[in-house]
Design an enzyme around this catalytic site. Structure first.
Site, mmCIF file in Angstrom:
data_model
loop_
_atom_site.group_PDB
_atom_site.id
_atom_site.type_symbol
_atom_site.label_atom_id
_atom_site.label_comp_id
_atom_site.label_asym_id
_atom_site.label_seq_id
_atom_site.Cartn_x
_atom_site.Cartn_y
_atom_site.Cartn_z
ATOM 1 N N LYS A 32 -12.650 -12.519 5.708
ATOM 2 C CA LYS A 32 -13.345 -12.858 4.441
ATOM 3 C C LYS A 32 -14.359 -11.922 4.079
ATOM 4 O O LYS A 32 -14.488 -11.528 2.872
ATOM 5 C CB LYS A 32 -14.215 -14.144 4.663
ATOM 6 N N ARG A 37 -15.686 -7.655 -0.154
ATOM 7 C CA ARG A 37 -16.174 -6.163 -0.406
ATOM 8 C C ARG A 37 -15.080 -5.614 -1.293
ATOM 9 O O ARG A 37 -15.328 -4.683 -1.959
ATOM 10 C CB ARG A 37 -16.604 -5.617 0.955
ATOM 11 N N GLY A 104 -21.985 -17.547 -0.137
ATOM 12 C CA GLY A 104 -23.532 -16.880 -0.226
ATOM 13 C C GLY A 104 -23.145 -15.421 -0.438
ATOM 14 O O GLY A 104 -23.955 -14.837 -0.738
ATOM 15 N N ARG A 132 -29.483 -22.627 -0.602
ATOM 16 C CA ARG A 132 -29.770 -21.585 0.355
ATOM 17 C C ARG A 132 -30.806 -20.367 -0.212
ATOM 18 O O ARG A 132 -30.970 -20.132 -1.408
ATOM 19 C CB ARG A 132 -28.289 -20.763 0.561
ATOM 20 N N SER A 177 -29.015 -9.215 8.371
ATOM 21 C CA SER A 177 -28.138 -9.744 7.316
ATOM 22 C C SER A 177 -27.371 -8.721 6.536
ATOM 23 O O SER A 177 -28.027 -7.759 5.905
ATOM 24 C CB SER A 177 -28.991 -10.467 6.372
ATOM 25 N N ASP A 323 -21.369 -16.255 13.030
ATOM 26 C CA ASP A 323 -20.308 -17.235 12.720
ATOM 27 C C ASP A 323 -19.629 -17.896 13.515
ATOM 28 O O ASP A 323 -19.135 -19.083 13.184
ATOM 29 C CB ASP A 323 -19.569 -16.625 11.462
ATOM 30 N N ARG A 395 -17.066 -24.122 8.828
ATOM 31 C CA ARG A 395 -16.990 -23.648 10.402
ATOM 32 C C ARG A 395 -17.315 -24.880 11.419
ATOM 33 O O ARG A 395 -16.667 -24.812 12.369
ATOM 34 C CB ARG A 395 -17.921 -22.327 10.516
HETATM 35 C C1 S3P Z 1 -21.463 -11.826 6.071
HETATM 36 C C2 S3P Z 1 -22.868 -11.899 6.595
HETATM 37 C C3 S3P Z 1 -23.155 -12.886 7.416
HETATM 38 C C4 S3P Z 1 -22.261 -13.835 7.543
HETATM 39 C C5 S3P Z 1 -21.446 -14.364 6.516
HETATM 40 C C6 S3P Z 1 -20.794 -13.382 6.038
HETATM 41 C C7 S3P Z 1 -21.061 -10.951 4.808
HETATM 42 O O1 S3P Z 1 -24.277 -13.601 6.737
HETATM 43 O O2 S3P Z 1 -22.825 -15.016 8.425
HETATM 44 O O3 S3P Z 1 -20.544 -15.359 6.928
HETATM 45 O O4 S3P Z 1 -19.892 -10.860 4.556
HETATM 46 O O5 S3P Z 1 -21.887 -10.089 4.724
HETATM 47 P P1 S3P Z 1 -25.654 -13.000 6.783
HETATM 48 O O6 S3P Z 1 -25.746 -11.789 5.794
HETATM 49 O O7 S3P Z 1 -26.755 -14.296 6.038
HETATM 50 O O8 S3P Z 1 -26.335 -12.771 8.127
#
Ligand code: S3P
Length: 443
Positions: A32, A37, A104, A132, A177, A323, A395
């Site tokens: 994912k 990206r 997110g 969020r 993050s 995750d 999840r």
């Molecule tokens: C992700 C980063 C993580 C992860 C999310 C996917 C990403 O979140 O938990 O499922 O693709 O950059 P955070 O950046 O909030 O840690």
């Protein structure tokens, strides 16, 4: 390729007990994080990008729809997604709000791109995403000169004003993050001078690994130069470790199981679950390690090895399995001893408060646990059956579906609709490999 719009539906699954061991092989769906990206970078690139193995789940389709609203063109030919970029300076003003659904990653990464555009835009999300925290990206973007307004408490929607130029930044992020890191680097592609990001612990590095394929030189640092041009690329997306994790744990739980998971992404910022399963005593072997499109991939064979041992998880390991903590909590409920998880307060601001949702469901199944602000202690033992609720978190819902396979009777899992955000074929795959799962309602 457009979202199917199942959000808001009530999906209830009845799972377990598994009648037989799990067996066979599976290529889990595409990663994912890498899929989001691939689409965003392709949108910013000049020319054509070809992507094999793109995840076609609701989260990724939300990013795809947004990129199309910004001018990217997209078609599919024999399983390869072909994208015609709008080009970094060729994005068009969206005619409407951009709906990020449950994702997110989509909202935070696209905020970085949109903060630099000479037009206004609005990013909205579903009920969960609307709760969020967005200040973690708004703060650095404002420091670069972006004009962004949030709703109350720094939550979505994000109203992004037309930019008249950003300034590069050396950003020290307070959280580990990858979404924050990637957002700032994307904005940095448009900023004056150099933009770099430092973080307290290393988060997933797919952005840093993928940008060079689009011709952007990071010189081995977490840093980009403003004005860099992206050129279309050819990419192959590995299977998602975070989706494979549900089947690794299912095989570790169900007596006699023997599964082969193919072509799984083994990026060292994502493989914490493999390290943890091994230290718990799982019979897990990684084979055929190879490189594919800048990412390490391999096949994972996992066989049932009896009751596993409890472990402690904290510190730098946490971002490498962030995750996977819901499924690790589910597994811990069956282990010998008390599993202690700390330094994981980020779980409270994911698609749900995952510590609270997992604690509620596990307690319903009779599991002995103590919840902390930043983690949980879970003592393994026999579990019961009953009705639990994934509360719309993909999840958590999948974790309960896996744990239900070793309950003494059926477990009803409510709130499963968002499984489609990351793993639309989860229930079918679980059933095909020998698990017990039945859809009892789809609203
Ligand atoms: C992700 C980063 C993580 C992860 C999310 C996917 C990403 O979140 O938990 O499922 O693709 O950059 P955070 O950046 O909030 O840690």
């Amino acid at each position: 390729l457009s979202p199917r719009g199942t959000r808001g539906d009530v999906v209830i699954l009845r799972v377990g007990p598994a009648a037989s061991p799990l067996g066979g092989d599976l290529t889990p769906p595409g990663d994912k994080s890498i899929s989001h990206r691939a689409l965003i970078f392709a949108c910013l690139a000049d020319g054509e990008t070809r992507v094999e193995g793109l995840l076609e789940s609701e989260d990724v389709l939300a990013t795809a729809a947004a990129c199309r609203q910004l001018g990217m063109r997209m078609q599919r030919e024999n399983g390869v997604v072909i994208l015609q970029g709008a080009g970094r300076d060729g994005l068009q003003a969206p005619a409407a709000e951009l709906d990020m659904g449950n994702s997110g990653t989509a909202m935070r990464l696209l905020a970085g791109v949109l903060a630099a555009q000479p037009f206004d835009s609005v990013l909205v999300g579903d009920e969960s995403l609307s709760q969020r925290p967005m200040m973690r990206v708004v703060r650095p973007l404002r420091a670069m000169g972006a004009r962004i307004e949030t709703a109350e408490d720094g939550k979505p929607p994000l109203r992004i004003g037309a930019s008249d130029g950003l300034q590069g930044i050396d950003y020290e992020s307070p959280v580990a993050s990858a979404q924050v890191k990637s957002c700032v680097l994307l904005a940095g592609l448009y900023a004056r001078g150099q933009t770099s990001v430092r973080e307290p612990l290393k988060s997933r590095d797919h952005t840093e690994k993928m940008l060079p394929a689009f011709g952007v030189d990071l010189a081995g640092q977490c840093s980009v130069t403003g004005g860099s041009v992206l050129k279309g690329a050819t990419l192959r997306v590995p299977a998602d470790m975070s989706s494979a994790a549900f089947f690794m744990v299912a095989a570790a739980l169900i007596p006699g199981s023997d599964l082969l998971l193919r072509n799984v992404g083994l990026n060292e910022t994502r493989d914490g679950i493999v390290r943890v399963l091994k230290s718990m005593g799982a019979d897990l072997e990684v084979r055929g390690i190879r490189e594919s499109g800048g990412e390490k991939v391999g096949d994972i064979r996992i066989r049932y090895a009896g009751r596993l041992r409890a472990v402690d998880i904290s510190g730098a390991l946490v971002p490498a399995l962030i995750d996977e903590l819901p499924i690790i909590l589910a597994l811990a409920a069956t282990c010998d001893g008390t599993t202690r998880i700390r330094d994981a307060s980020e779980l409270r601001v994911k698609e749900s408060d995952r510590l609270a949702v997992m604690a509620r469901g596990l307690e319903t199944l009779g599991v002995n646990l103590t919840e902390y602000e930043d983690g949980m202690d879970v003592t393994g033992g026999p579990i019961g059956c009953g009705e639990v609720d994934g509360e719309g978190d993909h999840r958590c819902a999948m974790s309960f579906c896996v744990l239900g396979q070793v309950a003494p009777g059926p477990v009803t899992v409510r709130g499963c609709h968002n499984i489609d955000t990351s793993y639309p074929t989860f229930a079918d795959d679980l059933a095909r490999l020998g698990g017990s799962v039945e859809r009892v309602s789809d609203g």
